[in-house]
Design an enzyme around this catalytic site. Structure first.
Site, mmCIF file in Angstrom:
data_model
loop_
_atom_site.group_PDB
_atom_site.id
_atom_site.type_symbol
_atom_site.label_atom_id
_atom_site.label_comp_id
_atom_site.label_asym_id
_atom_site.label_seq_id
_atom_site.Cartn_x
_atom_site.Cartn_y
_atom_site.Cartn_z
ATOM 1 N N GLY A 131 -33.071 13.243 -2.053
ATOM 2 C CA GLY A 131 -32.740 11.869 -1.679
ATOM 3 C C GLY A 131 -32.069 11.164 -2.844
ATOM 4 O O GLY A 131 -30.848 11.113 -2.944
ATOM 5 N N GLN A 337 -42.778 -16.908 5.974
ATOM 6 C CA GLN A 337 -43.855 -17.762 5.459
ATOM 7 C C GLN A 337 -43.711 -19.205 5.956
ATOM 8 O O GLN A 337 -44.683 -19.828 6.365
ATOM 9 C CB GLN A 337 -43.838 -17.703 3.914
ATOM 10 C CG GLN A 337 -45.041 -18.295 3.235
ATOM 11 C CD GLN A 337 -46.310 -17.504 3.512
ATOM 12 O OE1 GLN A 337 -46.258 -16.363 3.990
ATOM 13 N NE2 GLN A 337 -47.453 -18.096 3.259
ATOM 14 N N GLU A 364 -28.645 3.999 0.280
ATOM 15 C CA GLU A 364 -27.483 4.003 -0.619
ATOM 16 C C GLU A 364 -27.896 3.874 -2.088
ATOM 17 O O GLU A 364 -27.204 3.265 -2.894
ATOM 18 C CB GLU A 364 -26.487 2.922 -0.208
ATOM 19 C CG GLU A 364 -26.082 3.145 1.246
ATOM 20 C CD GLU A 364 -24.654 2.862 1.577
ATOM 21 O OE1 GLU A 364 -23.876 2.584 0.660
ATOM 22 O OE2 GLU A 364 -24.315 2.954 2.771
HETATM 23 N N1 CAA Z 1 -17.865 7.668 -9.790
HETATM 24 C C1 CAA Z 1 -17.259 8.817 -10.167
HETATM 25 N N2 CAA Z 1 -17.926 9.832 -10.774
HETATM 26 C C2 CAA Z 1 -19.236 9.669 -11.004
HETATM 27 C C3 CAA Z 1 -19.929 8.502 -10.629
HETATM 28 C C4 CAA Z 1 -19.178 7.481 -10.002
HETATM 29 N N3 CAA Z 1 -19.777 6.352 -9.615
HETATM 30 N N4 CAA Z 1 -21.226 8.621 -10.951
HETATM 31 C C5 CAA Z 1 -21.367 9.817 -11.539
HETATM 32 N N5 CAA Z 1 -20.144 10.440 -11.562
HETATM 33 C C6 CAA Z 1 -19.852 11.757 -12.163
HETATM 34 C C7 CAA Z 1 -20.224 11.752 -13.632
HETATM 35 O O1 CAA Z 1 -19.163 11.276 -14.422
HETATM 36 C C8 CAA Z 1 -20.490 13.216 -13.884
HETATM 37 O O2 CAA Z 1 -19.254 13.898 -14.021
HETATM 38 P P1 CAA Z 1 -19.001 15.010 -15.182
HETATM 39 O O3 CAA Z 1 -19.991 16.087 -14.923
HETATM 40 O O4 CAA Z 1 -17.594 15.410 -14.972
HETATM 41 O O5 CAA Z 1 -19.260 14.307 -16.459
HETATM 42 C C9 CAA Z 1 -21.093 13.660 -12.564
HETATM 43 O O6 CAA Z 1 -20.677 12.739 -11.574
HETATM 44 C C10 CAA Z 1 -22.613 13.733 -12.588
HETATM 45 O O7 CAA Z 1 -23.074 12.459 -12.976
HETATM 46 P P2 CAA Z 1 -24.578 12.215 -13.405
HETATM 47 O O8 CAA Z 1 -24.951 13.215 -14.469
HETATM 48 O O9 CAA Z 1 -24.733 10.765 -13.718
HETATM 49 O O10 CAA Z 1 -25.357 12.613 -12.076
HETATM 50 P P3 CAA Z 1 -26.904 12.609 -11.748
HETATM 51 O O11 CAA Z 1 -27.246 13.850 -11.022
HETATM 52 O O12 CAA Z 1 -27.708 12.239 -12.947
HETATM 53 O O13 CAA Z 1 -27.006 11.420 -10.646
HETATM 54 C C11 CAA Z 1 -27.294 9.196 -9.818
HETATM 55 C C12 CAA Z 1 -26.683 10.126 -10.876
HETATM 56 C C13 CAA Z 1 -26.640 7.848 -10.055
HETATM 57 C C14 CAA Z 1 -28.786 9.055 -9.960
HETATM 58 C C15 CAA Z 1 -26.926 9.699 -8.399
HETATM 59 O O14 CAA Z 1 -27.599 10.897 -8.127
HETATM 60 C C16 CAA Z 1 -27.235 8.705 -7.292
HETATM 61 O O15 CAA Z 1 -26.456 7.792 -7.037
HETATM 62 N N6 CAA Z 1 -28.365 8.893 -6.566
HETATM 63 C C17 CAA Z 1 -28.663 8.109 -5.362
HETATM 64 C C18 CAA Z 1 -28.167 8.799 -4.130
HETATM 65 C C19 CAA Z 1 -27.775 7.847 -3.051
HETATM 66 O O16 CAA Z 1 -27.327 6.734 -3.282
HETATM 67 N N7 CAA Z 1 -27.886 8.288 -1.820
HETATM 68 C C20 CAA Z 1 -27.460 7.501 -0.706
HETATM 69 C C21 CAA Z 1 -27.305 8.338 0.523
HETATM 70 S S1 CAA Z 1 -26.181 7.664 1.674
HETATM 71 C C22 CAA Z 1 -26.989 6.450 2.490
HETATM 72 O O17 CAA Z 1 -28.050 6.026 2.131
HETATM 73 C C23 CAA Z 1 -26.226 5.905 3.648
HETATM 74 C C24 CAA Z 1 -27.026 5.140 4.616
HETATM 75 O O18 CAA Z 1 -28.084 5.516 5.069
HETATM 76 C C25 CAA Z 1 -26.485 3.878 5.128
#
Ligand code: CAA
Length: 380
Positions: A131, A337, A364
């Protein structure tokens, strides 16, 4: 930054506000109860151009900017957060990645279907075991001849039960972790694709939230979105855009709840005077109004940066989504409330708004994830 909407944005706001009050508001309690996807109103929203707000006209969209999209989602969500997120997902999580990362053929084939609502769009990133940490996803895709074969499952997918076009993420190279994730455009009738459990949600109940199963699902190789291994970046960039719209949805809920609270506080008499004359009530209203305005400004700033063509607005989008969801929860809580016992019944909209608000600090990216995103940008 200009704090005024331009003429085109104001006209769109007026049109959507009128439609929301006339058509969406009376239906909102109904679809909350039945949890039935509102196909008829979605069709009408498509006729107004709201299923492809930023998509250029040549692909069937309205050709407006991202601030217009945020304004439209706020107006819709003020009266119906369910419809707000259906529209947000179709625009930002389905049409937007095709528009941004798709080739010409993919844009021509899929965007008109999404903008006309002939097919609804969905975004399949989340899995039962992945997630907040989508890089650990387990779904796989392997190339065999002219097709990718996808196996695995996705969970909590908004719109999925009624969607026809899915942006699906799967691992094409396990060794490379996030760099081995790819994105695909999957149609509902591709062989090996099926719907699983339909979620019975606490709020935003008519969003057809469903599990997806891929059992040797055959996806033509031309449906790869972007390049192999680019999927994680496509997902993250798409979420940056989409978090602006969830921020806008939350501002809508906050404003809707505040409007209801003000109306009721001016009507209700206790201890011989209108309850809005009590300072406890005034304090709650003032705090909710300040949070709502601040949240709206954060949403507008993030949309403005996107419209200006700034490449990374990750921090601003995360701040907007994080703070606006707090505002939605606070405003809907004080609205209940202020309504007292009445607010705890389904006779008043604030009960639904309070339930709807909760998901905004979960989907998200949870509020905790937004704080990680913001602090990583600060500490880089
Ligand atoms: N834009 C472009 N590239 C990005 C980026 C962004 N915003 N964020 C990260 N990246 C890139 C990084 O630069 C990195 O690239 P390199 O390897 O080339 O350096 C790569 O992605 C990996 O980045 P991280 O090491 O930061 O990745 P991470 O595994 O630590 O994860 C996180 C970061 C922000 C926690 C991410 O996992 C995250 O956003 N998690 C939440 C997931 C989420 O929002 N899910 C929503 C599901 S959809 C939904 O909910 C829809 C609905 O129901 C309505």
């Amino acid at each position: 930054m200009d704090f005024e909407l331009n003429e085109e944005q104001r006209m769109l706001q007026d049109t959507v506000r009128k439609f929301a009050n006339d058509v969406l508001k009376p239906k909102a309690p109904e679809i909350d109860k039945s949890a039935e996807f509102p196909h008829d109103t979605i069709k009408k929203l498509a006729e107004l151009g709201l299923m492809g707000v930023v998509v250029p006209e040549e692909y069937g969209g309205a050709g407006f900017d991202f601030l217009s999209l945020a304004v439209a989602i706020e107006e819709i969500s003020k009266v119906c957060a369910t419809t707000g997120v259906i529209v947000a997902v179709n625009n930002s999580l389905a049409a937007y990645p095709i528009l941004t990362f798709g080739n010409e053929e993919q844009k021509k084939r899929y965007l008109p279907l999404l903008t006309s609502a002939e097919k609804i769009g969905a975004f399949a990133l989340t899995e039962p075991n992945a997630g907040s940490d989508p890089a650990s996803m387990e779904a796989t895709a392997r190339l065999e001849g002219d097709h990718y074969i996808i196996n695995g499952s996705k969970r909590f997918i908004t719109n999925a039960g009624e969607a026809g076009i899915f942006i699906v993420f799967a691992v094409t190279d396990k060794e490379k972790r996030h760099k081995g994730i790819s994105a695909f455009i999957v149609e509902r009738d591709f062989p090996g694709f099926s719907l699983g459990k339909h979620e019975d949600l606490m709020g935003i109940r008519a969003t057809a939230n469903c599990e997806l199963n891929f059992d040797d699902c055959k996806v033509p190789k031309e449906n790869l979105l972007g390049e192999e291994g680019q999927g994680f970046k496509i997902a993250m960039h798409t979420l940056d855009v989409s978090r602006i719209d969830i921020g806008a949805q939350a501002v809508g809920v906050a404003q809707g709840a505040l409007d209801e609270a003000i109306r009721y506080a001016k009507e209700r008499t206790q201890f011989g005077k209108k309850i809005c004359e009590f300072e406890f009530i005034q304090g709650m209203l003032a705090e909710a109004a300040t949070m709502t305005d601040a949240a709206r400004l954060l949403v507008y700033r993030a949309a403005y940066l996107k419209d200006k063509g700034v490449e990374r607005f990750t921090r601003e989008a995360a701040m907007a989504k994080y703070f606006a969801s707090e505002a939605a929860i606070y405003a809907s809580r004080i609205a209940v409330q202020i309504h007292g016992g009445y607010g705890y019944t389904k006779d008043y909209a604030v009960e639904r708004l309070y339930r709807d608000a909760k998901i905004m600090e979960i989907y998200e990216g949870t509020s905790e994830i937004q704080k990680i995103v913001i602090s990583r940008q600060l500490l880089r």
